[in-house]
Design an enzyme around this catalytic site. Structure first.
Site, PDB file in Angstrom:
ATOM      1  N   CYS A  70       0.821  -1.214   0.000  1.00  0.00           N
ATOM      2  CA  CYS A  70       0.000   0.000   0.000  1.00  0.00           C
ATOM      3  C   CYS A  70       0.852   1.259   0.000  1.00  0.00           C
ATOM      4  CB  CYS A  70      -0.938  -0.007   1.209  1.00  0.00           C
ATOM      5  SG  CYS A  70      -1.966   1.472   1.299  1.00  0.00           S
ATOM      6  N   CYS A  75      -1.652   1.773  -2.880  1.00  0.00           N
ATOM      7  CA  CYS A  75      -2.632   2.841  -2.657  1.00  0.00           C
ATOM      8  C   CYS A  75      -2.033   4.245  -2.658  1.00  0.00           C
ATOM      9  CB  CYS A  75      -3.345   2.637  -1.317  1.00  0.00           C
ATOM     10  SG  CYS A  75      -3.520   0.943  -0.764  1.00  0.00           S
ATOM     11  N   LYS A  78      -0.291   5.311  -6.022  1.00  0.00           N
ATOM     12  CA  LYS A  78      -1.391   5.351  -7.002  1.00  0.00           C
ATOM     13  C   LYS A  78      -2.229   6.620  -6.830  1.00  0.00           C
ATOM     14  CE  LYS A  78      -5.105   4.033  -5.735  1.00  0.00           C
ATOM     15  NZ  LYS A  78      -5.628   2.688  -5.718  1.00  0.00           N
ATOM     16  N   TYR A 210     -10.198  -2.803  -9.912  1.00  0.00           N
ATOM     17  CA  TYR A 210      -9.735  -1.514  -9.393  1.00  0.00           C
ATOM     18  C   TYR A 210      -8.530  -0.986 -10.170  1.00  0.00           C
ATOM     19  CZ  TYR A 210     -11.876  -2.364  -4.676  1.00  0.00           C
ATOM     20  OH  TYR A 210     -12.705  -2.585  -3.612  1.00  0.00           O
ATOM     21  N   GLU A 214      -8.275   2.345 -12.618  1.00  0.00           N
ATOM     22  CA  GLU A 214      -7.523   3.458 -12.046  1.00  0.00           C
ATOM     23  C   GLU A 214      -6.367   3.869 -12.949  1.00  0.00           C
ATOM     24  OE1 GLU A 214      -8.520   2.542  -7.326  1.00  0.00           O
ATOM     25  OE2 GLU A 214      -6.656   1.794  -8.213  1.00  0.00           O
ATOM     26  N   HIS A 469     -25.492  22.802   2.352  1.00  0.00           N
ATOM     27  CA  HIS A 469     -25.818  23.381   1.044  1.00  0.00           C
ATOM     28  C   HIS A 469     -24.886  24.545   0.723  1.00  0.00           C
ATOM     29  CE1 HIS A 469     -28.394  24.278  -2.371  1.00  0.00           C
ATOM     30  NE2 HIS A 469     -28.277  25.566  -2.027  1.00  0.00           N
ATOM     31  N   GLU A 474     -25.299  16.502   0.182  1.00  0.00           N
ATOM     32  CA  GLU A 474     -26.663  16.691   0.695  1.00  0.00           C
ATOM     33  C   GLU A 474     -27.693  15.853  -0.071  1.00  0.00           C
ATOM     34  OE1 GLU A 474     -28.512  20.578   0.047  1.00  0.00           O
ATOM     35  OE2 GLU A 474     -27.009  20.992  -1.501  1.00  0.00           O
TER      36      GLU A 474
END
Length: 495
Positions: A70, A75, A78, A210, A214, A469, A474
């Site tokens: 990772c 991760c 990447k 994935y 990616e 908002h 939301e």
């Protein structure tokens, strides 16, 4: 007072009455899970040793690095490249926000690569300090199991030294796999893709998971021509089908050439590059061919079977609910067990291991409501059940709520790329079973939604929550109308 450890669910006899070991715990593999398990075990008072292969950005059977996949070649680097790739389209979008830019914007791949490498070297050092500060003894070299309580370390000079340990933890992760097709040696895996000396102008990617989508987004965002080949009709098998279709549409919208239902049959080196042949008779020439066709547990060199540790057909260690193998003193966590192969899951498993073995708190990892993200551009993030999984598991009707909209940022930039949000709800209990989002900042939003689902939130509670908002988030608390109601597949029974 003698420290006590958990054996077979019960506290064993005090240490002074036991066999002496060099370590209470020896961990093979200093990736995310191994480092977490080591540190937390040491905090409970255990004497801990851990070994890891020497550092290098591209792994091999004899090269790795503290931090693991990772941090060094997964991760983290990447995500850095995803950030880098996002700036190109963002700069184009900036024109309608009043930014006067030159027609030609140059991208320096080597500069980004250098900064990426600087960052993973920094993190490698941080992980080493974390171990040192926790009192964990770090050994550099290759570890293998030679007995239920013995680890052999092959040091960098080739010499071997053995250590005894009351408990051994395997946390060696997984390795990228290559399909067995002619010319496969001409292709690269994600390891090499993160460290290419030159940015490819033409890239072919095989795979629909994935890593495939990616890297398709990364290279396309940096200006390359990208062709993505995968066997199914849609990429990202296992995710919600509606969201998979949205990802495919967005990839195409960004200029990526999709080849569903197609695989590669041969790679041939030519003067112009690598010629790729498909099972449909197509031929494409590329500068780089990336195999993103899955990973396998990294267990081949650990000598596990000779010690009697049971492995499954993929090479993964078979473990119980508490991460224990069939050999009572040997445990395993992370990708080496092939349960749920995500870094935060390995961290959770490492934490649970330390609590169970050294903390006197038997704790099984909880795999419910684990959020995850695919960092394609724009990103996809989910938690809980997909619509298909909900229908498979539900005893009653399932309600689906969706919201598809043009993000506010796109209304000015002119980018034609919609976001989609989705909630899957149990009609009878009103409990939210799953949530999905494809759009900018999806992972950041989904982390908060995951807490709600973990707490058992209902749709009524989502509806009663006041939104922020203006924000995309939301939308998750303003989806009032049911998009579709799907009748239960399983008949109710009073038996």
């Amino acid at each position: 007072m003698a420290r006590k450890m958990l054996i077979d669910g019960e506290l064993d006899k005090p240490i002074e009455e036991e066999t002496h070991y060099d370590f209470d715990l020896f961990v093979i593999g200093a990736g995310s899970g191994g480092v977490r398990a080591s540190r937390f075990s040491a905090q409970y008072g255990a004497k801990v040793g851990i070994c890891e292969l020497p550092f290098h950005p591209i792994s091999s059977e004899v090269i790795g690095g503290v931090g693991g996949t990772c941090v060094i070649r997964g991760c983290v680097p990447k995500k850095i490249l995803v950030y880098g790739a996002s700036f190109g389209p963002e700069l184009e979008d900036a024109r309608n926000y009043g930014w006067e830019l030159n027609e030609k914007i140059d991208f320096n791949w080597k500069k980004l690569l250098h900064k990426k490498t600087e960052e993973i070297v920094r993190l490698n050092g941080i992980y080493k300090r974390l171990l040192s500060n926790a009192g964990v003894k770090l050994f550099e070299g290759e570890g293998r199991v030679v007995g239920p309580n013995e680890v052999e370390l092959i040091q960098l000079d080739g010499t071997k030294i053995s250590y005894s340990a009351k408990h051994i933890l395997i946390a060696t992760g997984s390795r990228a796999q290559r399909p067995a097709i002619p010319g496969q040696e001409l292709a690269i895996t994600s390891d090499e893709a993160l460290s290419l000396e030159e940015l490819p102008k033409r890239a072919v990617i095989l795979g629909g998971g994935y890593i495939a989508v990616e890297f398709a987004s990364i290279w396309r965002g940096m200006g390359a021509t990208v062709d993505l080949f995968y066997r199914k009709e849609l990429p990202l098998r296992g995710f919600d089908d509606e969201m998979r279709a949205v990802v495919a549409r967005n990839l195409e919208g960004r200029g990526i050439n999709l080849h569903p239902g197609t695989t590669l049959t041969e790679l041939v080196k030519t003067e112009d590059g690598i010629k790729v042949r498909t099972d449909h008779g197509e031929e494409i020439v590329a500068d780089v061919v990336l195999f993103a066709t899955g990973r396998a547990p990294n267990t081949k060199r650990l000598n596990l079977e000779s010690v009697g540790v049971e492995l499954d057909r993929t090479g993964a260690l078979k473990v119980d609910d508490y991460s224990r193998t069939n050999i009572p003193s040997i445990w395993a966590i992370g990708d080496a067990t092939n349960r749920m192969n995500l870094t935060p899951v390995a961290l959770m498993e490492g934490t649970c291991f330390a609590k169970t073995v050294f903390g006197g708190q038997p704790t099984a990892p909880d795999y419910g409501h684990i959020p995850c993200a695919v960092f394609c551009i724009p990103s996809l993030s989910v938690v809980g059940l997909s619509e298909e999984q909900a229908l498979e598991n539900a005893n009653g009707d399932v309600l689906v709520f969706t919201s598809t909209f043009n993000p506010m940022k796109n209304t000015v930039s002119g980018r034609q790329e919609k976001s989609i949000m989705k909630l899957v709800v149990d009609a009878e209990t009103d409990k939210v079973l799953g949530a999905s989002m494809c759009g900018p900042d999806a992972p950041e939003i989904m982390q908060g939604i995951a807490i709600a689902l973990k707490c058992g939130a209902t749709k009524a509670q989502f509806d009663s929550t006041v939104g922020i908002h203006p924000s995309a988030a939301e939308e998750f608390v303003t989806m009032r109308s049911v998009t579709r109601r799907i009748p239960a597949r399983k008949p109710k029974t009073s038996l």
